[in-house]
Design an enzyme around this catalytic site. Structure first.
Site, PDB file in Angstrom:
ATOM      1  N   HIS A  90       0.300  -1.385  -0.160  1.00  0.00           N
ATOM      2  CA  HIS A  90       0.199  -0.036   0.313  1.00  0.00           C
ATOM      3  C   HIS A  90       0.934   1.669   0.561  1.00  0.00           C
ATOM      4  CE1 HIS A  90      -3.711   2.617   1.626  1.00  0.00           C
ATOM      5  NE2 HIS A  90      -2.592   3.244   2.081  1.00  0.00           N
ATOM      6  N   GLU A  91       2.146   1.822   0.877  1.00  0.00           N
ATOM      7  CA  GLU A  91       2.953   2.203   0.865  1.00  0.00           C
ATOM      8  C   GLU A  91       3.470   2.196  -0.508  1.00  0.00           C
ATOM      9  OE1 GLU A  91       2.742   4.354   2.960  1.00  0.00           O
ATOM     10  OE2 GLU A  91       0.623   3.849   4.215  1.00  0.00           O
ATOM     11  N   HIS A  94       1.993   4.719  -2.643  1.00  0.00           N
ATOM     12  CA  HIS A  94       2.174   5.999  -2.717  1.00  0.00           C
ATOM     13  C   HIS A  94       3.535   6.053  -3.104  1.00  0.00           C
ATOM     14  CE1 HIS A  94      -1.836   6.869  -0.220  1.00  0.00           C
ATOM     15  NE2 HIS A  94      -1.612   5.664   0.560  1.00  0.00           N
ATOM     16  N   ASP A 189      -5.682   8.652   4.152  1.00  0.00           N
ATOM     17  CA  ASP A 189      -5.576   8.971   2.066  1.00  0.00           C
ATOM     18  C   ASP A 189      -7.163   9.576   2.315  1.00  0.00           C
ATOM     19  OD1 ASP A 189      -3.436   7.368   1.610  1.00  0.00           O
ATOM     20  OD2 ASP A 189      -3.780   5.485   1.829  1.00  0.00           O
TER      21      ASP A 189
END
Length: 284
Positions: A90-91, A94, A189
């Site tokens: 997930h990170e 980004h 987010d």
């Protein structure tokens, strides 16, 4: 011959550019750097684990040991590790989008309450911030989408401590992670998406204030729900919302301080560039 005023103004302008481009580390990550351990790098991004993460592993392992001995301990640790692999992905969603826009990413820090990517800056362009923010939950929904055909092949009755159970839990965890991150609680987010939408029509500082204020209200509501709604308090969930509250407040203060610094530097440049006329006016 170089004009002294031009030299001074050039030096100040250079200092302004350096000051405005200076990377600012996330306020809440600075003290944590002393309690983290480096793992490895991915495309130059340092992956770190905070010391408290091992307390989570010890707690989860202890629960597994009490439930089923050695196999239970191994199962719980495997499950938590699988969850946090999804957190790292997930990170990275980004982070890779940030790298695409030329924004440096210093590290990804794993903590018991999740992960956080530390970037050199957050783009002021609403479109870029929106895409960078959406990239994280998109990874979770992509993982869930890839697992969906496998879920359809699983039997109706799934044993919890089995590879089928692990696949199902990872599938559900990614759905929950993706949806939860879209809740408009700044600086999560969803809160950043809200700010990006507001910043398209409002000044950046005001958009941040609105998103941060809503985030504080929802964070306090989340703490209350975790502590008083359930039969037994969910302290880790309450800690998560407390961290979100503090991070949102810290980021709003950082944006406000940045706006004040920008205004001060620009005012200084205006004063330095306010030159007298080259020749005195002709008197009539």
């Amino acid at each position: 011959m170089v004009d002294g005023r031009e030299m001074v103004s050039g030096m100040v302008e250079g200092a302004v550019k350096m000051a405005l481009a200076e990377p600012r580390r996330a306020a809440l990550l600075r003290p944590m750097s002393r309690w983290s351990m480096n793992l490895f790098r991915i495309r130059g991004i340092q992956l770190e684990v905070h010391a408290t993460f091992f307390l989570l592993l010890a707690y989860v392992g202890h629960l597994g040991w009490q439930e089923a001995g050695g196999p239970g301990l191994a199962w719980n640790l495997t499950t938590v590790s699988a969850f946090f692999v999804c957190v790292v992905l997930h990170e990275l969603g980004h982070s890779f989008m940030a790298l695409r826009y030329g924004i440096g990413v210093r590290r990804i820090l794993l903590m018991p309450i999740g992960g956080m990517a530390e970037m050199d800056s957050i783009p002021r362009e609403p479109g870029r911030e929106l895409l960078m923010t959406l990239a994280g939950p998109a990874v979770n929904f992509l993982i869930a989408g890839l697992l969906w055909p496998v879920i359809g092949l699983l039997p109706d009755l799934i044993y919890y401590h089995s590879w089928q159970g692990l696949i199902y839990q990872v599938f559900v965890a990614n759905l929950v992670m993706g949806v939860f991150n879209l809740v408009p609680v700044f600086p999560m987010d969803g809160g950043r998406i809200l700010r990006a939408i507001l910043a398209a029509r409002l000044p950046y500082l005001k958009a941040t204030f609105i998103a941060a204020t809503l985030g504080k209200v929802l964070s306090l509501a989340g703490i209350a729900v975790m502590l008083f709604w359930f039969d037994s308090p969910r302290y880790l969930g309450a800690l998560l919302f407390l961290f979100i509250y503090m991070a949102g407040n810290a980021e709003y203060r950082a944006v406000r301080r940045r706006e004040q610094e920008d205004a001060a530097w620009r005012a200084m440049l205006v004063r330095l560039y306010a030159r007298p006329p080259a020749e005195p006016p002709v008197l009539r």
